[in-house]
Design a protein around this motif. Sequence first.
Motif, PDB file in Angstrom:
ATOM      1  N   GLY A 148       0.830  -1.246   0.014  1.00 43.29           N
ATOM      2  CA  GLY A 148       0.092  -0.091  -0.282  1.00 43.29           C
ATOM      3  C   GLY A 148       0.952   1.021  -0.037  1.00 43.29           C
ATOM      4  N   MET A 151      -0.078   5.658  -2.725  1.00 42.61           N
ATOM      5  CA  MET A 151      -1.429   5.929  -2.907  1.00 42.61           C
ATOM      6  C   MET A 151      -1.409   7.139  -3.487  1.00 42.61           C
ATOM      7  SD  MET A 151      -2.979   2.878  -2.853  1.00 42.61           S
ATOM      8  CE  MET A 151      -4.800   3.093  -2.391  1.00 42.61           C
ATOM      9  N   TYR A 159      -8.137   3.698  -0.079  1.00 42.20           N
ATOM     10  CA  TYR A 159      -7.523   2.402   0.034  1.00 42.20           C
ATOM     11  C   TYR A 159      -8.807   1.364   0.114  1.00 42.20           C
ATOM     12  CZ  TYR A 159      -2.893   3.375   1.944  1.00 42.20           C
ATOM     13  OH  TYR A 159      -1.493   3.486   1.991  1.00 42.20           O
ATOM     14  N   TYR A 163      -8.759  -1.400  -2.782  1.00 41.30           N
ATOM     15  CA  TYR A 163      -8.477  -3.054  -2.326  1.00 41.30           C
ATOM     16  C   TYR A 163      -9.978  -3.954  -2.752  1.00 41.30           C
ATOM     17  CZ  TYR A 163      -3.911  -2.864  -0.214  1.00 41.30           C
ATOM     18  OH  TYR A 163      -2.580  -2.729   0.014  1.00 41.30           O
ATOM     19  N   GLU A 181      -3.448  -8.775   2.147  1.00 44.39           N
ATOM     20  CA  GLU A 181      -3.710  -7.079   1.945  1.00 44.39           C
ATOM     21  C   GLU A 181      -2.641  -6.543   2.945  1.00 44.39           C
ATOM     22  OE1 GLU A 181      -8.386  -6.469   1.613  1.00 44.39           O
ATOM     23  OE2 GLU A 181      -7.666  -8.259   2.885  1.00 44.39           O
ATOM     24  N   ALA A 183      -2.948  -3.008   3.456  1.00 43.71           N
ATOM     25  CA  ALA A 183      -3.616  -1.675   3.647  1.00 43.71           C
ATOM     26  C   ALA A 183      -3.471  -1.453   5.327  1.00 43.71           C
ATOM     27  CB  ALA A 183      -5.036  -1.802   3.385  1.00 43.71           C
TER      28      ALA A 183
END
Length: 522
Positions: A148, A151, A159, A163, A181, A183
């Motif tokens: 992540g 961005m 996010y 995602y 993931e 994030a």
Amino acid sequence: MFRTGLHYLLAGGVVPNVLSSVLQPTPPMGFNDWSAFMCGLNESVFVDTAHSMVDNGLLAAGYNRINLDDCWSSMERAANGSMQWNTEKFPHGLPWLTNYLKNLGFEPGIYTDAGNLSCGGYPGAYGHEELDAQTFASWGFTYVKLDGCNMPTGTEPEYKAVYGKWHSILSAMDPPLVFSESAPAYFAEAANLTDWYDVMTWVPKFGQLARHSRDTLVWNSTLYWPNIAVRLARFQRPGYFNDPDFLNVDHFDYTLDERKSHFAIWATLSAPLIISAWIPGLKAQEIEYLTNKEIIAVDQDPLALQATLVSQDGTFDVLTKNLANGDRLLTIINRGNQSASHSVSFSRIGIGSTPAVNVQDLWTGSQSYAKNQITASNIASHGTAIFRLSPIGKECEVIPTGVIFNTYSLTTLTTSHGQISWANSTGTDGQVWQTREDGTIRNIIDGGSCLTELKGGKVVLASCAGTTNQQWDYLYSGNVQSRSSYNCLTEEADEAVVTADCLYEDNIQVFGLPSGVAIVED
Ligand code: GLA
């Protein structure tokens, strides 16, 4: 066996007969290159690692994933927009590599980033999601780690949108790809944890595992950072795992006892067991504990519970959880600088009336018999004792028991001299609570008193009367809600325990409760 109630099964999220429909019912196990190689990865790292894992028994023990991390690509996309591998690092190409790994019995995984650039500065997937997912699948990958970094704006809704898009794409593929993931890690260290909590509520719906906080050490770093997995136990369930990051078991700064603790703690949490080390160079003693069948079985237990804290006294951290066959896990970590023994009473780990339990030491396999309490003798400094407990004779009830703590401030619900407050953890019985099926919360010292909400919001301990102001629901948000006022348990600045209007995942109202407590989903 230990008997648990219906609520307990609900807390597991899914009953065992539907587990087969879940993409990743137990935590993934395998290898990732990052901590050991960073951007120095290449084809021979993966080929040599795979052969070594076949030869040394890691594959047979369940470590069946081999994942590429950052820096595998060229710096530019191809003319048609697709990602391309670095041909110097991967001279035979990635389809060749995935095929090679699959022939040896592994599932290959790849890394990309949700933003414009990866953390290492390579092309990110933002705006190319569909094409990149199709490319990775066509190359033979079955698992995607989505980092992540970088961005466009970095907001939590952004996010969630990106995602969520990856979730739609990966879950619709045939077969679906496992989705790892990253994030949450980007929100874990904020002064206000609302966004972090919010991200944690959606990652279990989108993917199979999520990196919730800072990286474990790479090979040349000693910048230690506390692991914060214990704050997030409620999110874990069969099919979704909180990921505290890699097992970096060849790090030069760890003693053997620390490496073994690293492994035992990850297993206690039912965390992903992804080794990031130079596996061909691991010593026999490393392979021996990494392939410990009994500890791997705890990690891979079908209930998938993350163990929760029973107590923390500054030296010993005690964790416990139920296991699918009705046994109970007890893990004791010695943070102290010398070897020491520690005893844990049955009542602290929620074991009701039973004359005795069989205690299996999962390091040695030795069996013993315990009455009223379990004693771990001479746990090495920074070592960990790990036991599987089975009651002897008749069935016995297990009550979810342990600390109740604010996952922001880390203060713990405490009763002392008739007063309750939020206080630092000291490991006293006054900090160990039962969360019963009837919604009551009782301290283990006095099972006849219940956490009680008074009119006006003050919270006290009073004789249990079966009334709704003594019944509490633990919500997926982490709120503890009164069934009387529907207000939420709150930590006030002066350590006072009160209820107040429920706020949205606010620092003062999000708590960790013992594993096995029923969780009310939204
Ligand atoms: C982040 C991730 C790590 C690794 C690196 C790669 O730091 O958390 O696991 O993937 O990026 O650049």
